[in-house]
Design an enzyme around this catalytic site. Structure first.
Site, PDB file in Angstrom:
ATOM      1  N   GLU A 143     -16.152  34.072  19.333  1.00 15.43           N
ATOM      2  CA  GLU A 143     -17.137  34.396  18.306  1.00 15.43           C
ATOM      3  C   GLU A 143     -17.212  33.308  17.232  1.00 15.43           C
ATOM      4  O   GLU A 143     -18.286  32.930  16.768  1.00 15.43           O
ATOM      5  CB  GLU A 143     -16.806  35.744  17.638  1.00 15.43           C
ATOM      6  CG  GLU A 143     -17.139  36.965  18.489  1.00 15.43           C
ATOM      7  CD  GLU A 143     -16.074  37.315  19.530  1.00 15.43           C
ATOM      8  OE1 GLU A 143     -15.149  36.503  19.750  1.00 15.43           O
ATOM      9  OE2 GLU A 143     -16.177  38.400  20.121  1.00 15.43           O
ATOM     10  N   GLU A 184     -12.520  43.098  23.887  1.00 18.62           N
ATOM     11  CA  GLU A 184     -12.640  44.315  23.075  1.00 18.62           C
ATOM     12  C   GLU A 184     -12.642  45.568  23.941  1.00 18.62           C
ATOM     13  O   GLU A 184     -12.021  46.575  23.599  1.00 18.62           O
ATOM     14  CB  GLU A 184     -13.913  44.248  22.218  1.00 18.62           C
ATOM     15  CG  GLU A 184     -13.838  43.165  21.152  1.00 18.62           C
ATOM     16  CD  GLU A 184     -15.101  43.081  20.321  1.00 18.62           C
ATOM     17  OE1 GLU A 184     -16.192  42.875  20.887  1.00 18.62           O
ATOM     18  OE2 GLU A 184     -15.000  43.238  19.089  1.00 18.62           O
TER      19      GLU A 184
END
Ligand code: 1HE
Length: 268
Positions: free
Chosen positions: A142, A122
């Protein structure tokens, strides 16, 4: 510029981050290798401090990581105590910080290697130019941890590789290699192991030679045009083009070319 001597940058950062300057370039190193540069709150807030405290004469930033991995993402040891409301605010905090990279003062070049996962992917997606060493691999673990991206990954990573690839990464745990990442757009450059920082410094040096107004337009206006309807995009482009060409520095550079003093465009 890549070999400019390094000096101290007077920015107060946590021990997990290290900052220095090399001429007009500021270098931010994720320096928590014993935890694979995982981002605890202190580190994320330190990133915000760095990007909001840059001296005015800094023209570009290089972001890289210490140790065998660029970044293992969110520090999972800090997750368990948060309720839903705190989780929302925590994600919004990451959004605020990474926005200061993407829409900050100066362009940012990241150099990644080893694991570039979760929040590590990210943060690199929030930078403007990305260099990967061959050891780099990208993942969004995730899904397997029972959580969801929270640092802008749903917005920035699909822009680079498309929603369906992000779905695949999150659902199946698939990772992409450095070579695949180059082909897909996760990085712009692929270099041998150990060569990432030097390449990033070289690119940042090149970026630092642009006029500040051109870099501003590319960072702040181009992405907005990309997200607007074509008619608004053309109008914004026309306005930005007129503003840029009115800059005395732009006029001097165009005249230099016409006087045979300016650089030609050559194959790189
Ligand atoms: C950590 C973390 C972490 C390492 N949080 N402590 N991110 C992940 O799911 C990635 C989790 N990490 C890994 O898969 C591996 O650590 C690596 C592939 C990155 C590196 O492996 P390796 O063998 O070199 O290191 P290691 O032995 O796994 O880890 C070394 C130490 O770092 C160890 O701690 P120690 O006290 O036992 O030495 C690990 O626990 C610690 N460590 N990664 C906490 N992530 C805003 S939302 C963003 C959401 C996400 O980013 S989710 C992705 C989470």
């Amino acid at each position: 510029m890549a070999d400019a001597p390094s000096s101290r940058l007077p920015i107060d950062l946590p021990p997990s981050l290290h900052a220095e300057r090399r001429g007009p370039i500021a270098v931010l190193r994720l320096s928590r290798p014993e935890k694979r540069n995982a981002f605890n709150d202190e580190s994320v807030l330190g990133v915000e401090t760095f990007f909001t405290s840059l001296p005015d004469d800094i023209r570009a930033v290089v972001l890289h990581g210490e140790g065998d991995h660029f970044c293992a993402g969110l520090d999972l040891s800090e997750l368990s105590g948060r309720d839903v409301r705190a989780g929302i605010e925590h994600s919004r905090m990451w959004h605020r910080v990474f926005d200061k990279i993407e829409f900050g003062q100066v362009p940012v070049v990241s150099a990644v290697h080893g694991a570039v996962v979760g929040g590590g992917l990210e943060i690199t997606a929030a930078t403007h130019v990305r260099v990967a060493e061959r050891s780099a691999y990208y993942g969004l673990p995730e899904g397997s941890r029972g959580i969801y991206v929270g640092g802008g990954g749903s917005v920035r990573v699909p822009r680079l590789i498309g929603v369906t690839r992000v779905m695949d990464m999150m659902m199946t745990g698939r990772t992409y290699s450095a070579e695949e990442g180059l082909a897909l757009g996760l990085s712009h450059y692929l270099v041998e192991n150990g060569a990432g920082l030097a390449k990033a410094l070289q690119l940042a040096g090149r970026i630092a030679e642009n006029t500040a107004l051109t870099n501003f337009a590319v960072m702040h206006v181009l992405p907005r045009i990309g997200e607007s309807d074509p008619a608004s995009g053309y109008m914004m482009e026309a306005l930005m083009a007129a503003i840029a060409q009115g800059d005395p520095e732009a006029k001097a550079r165009m005249q230099a070319f016409l006087d045979k003093r300016g650089p030609k465009v050559v194959r790189s």
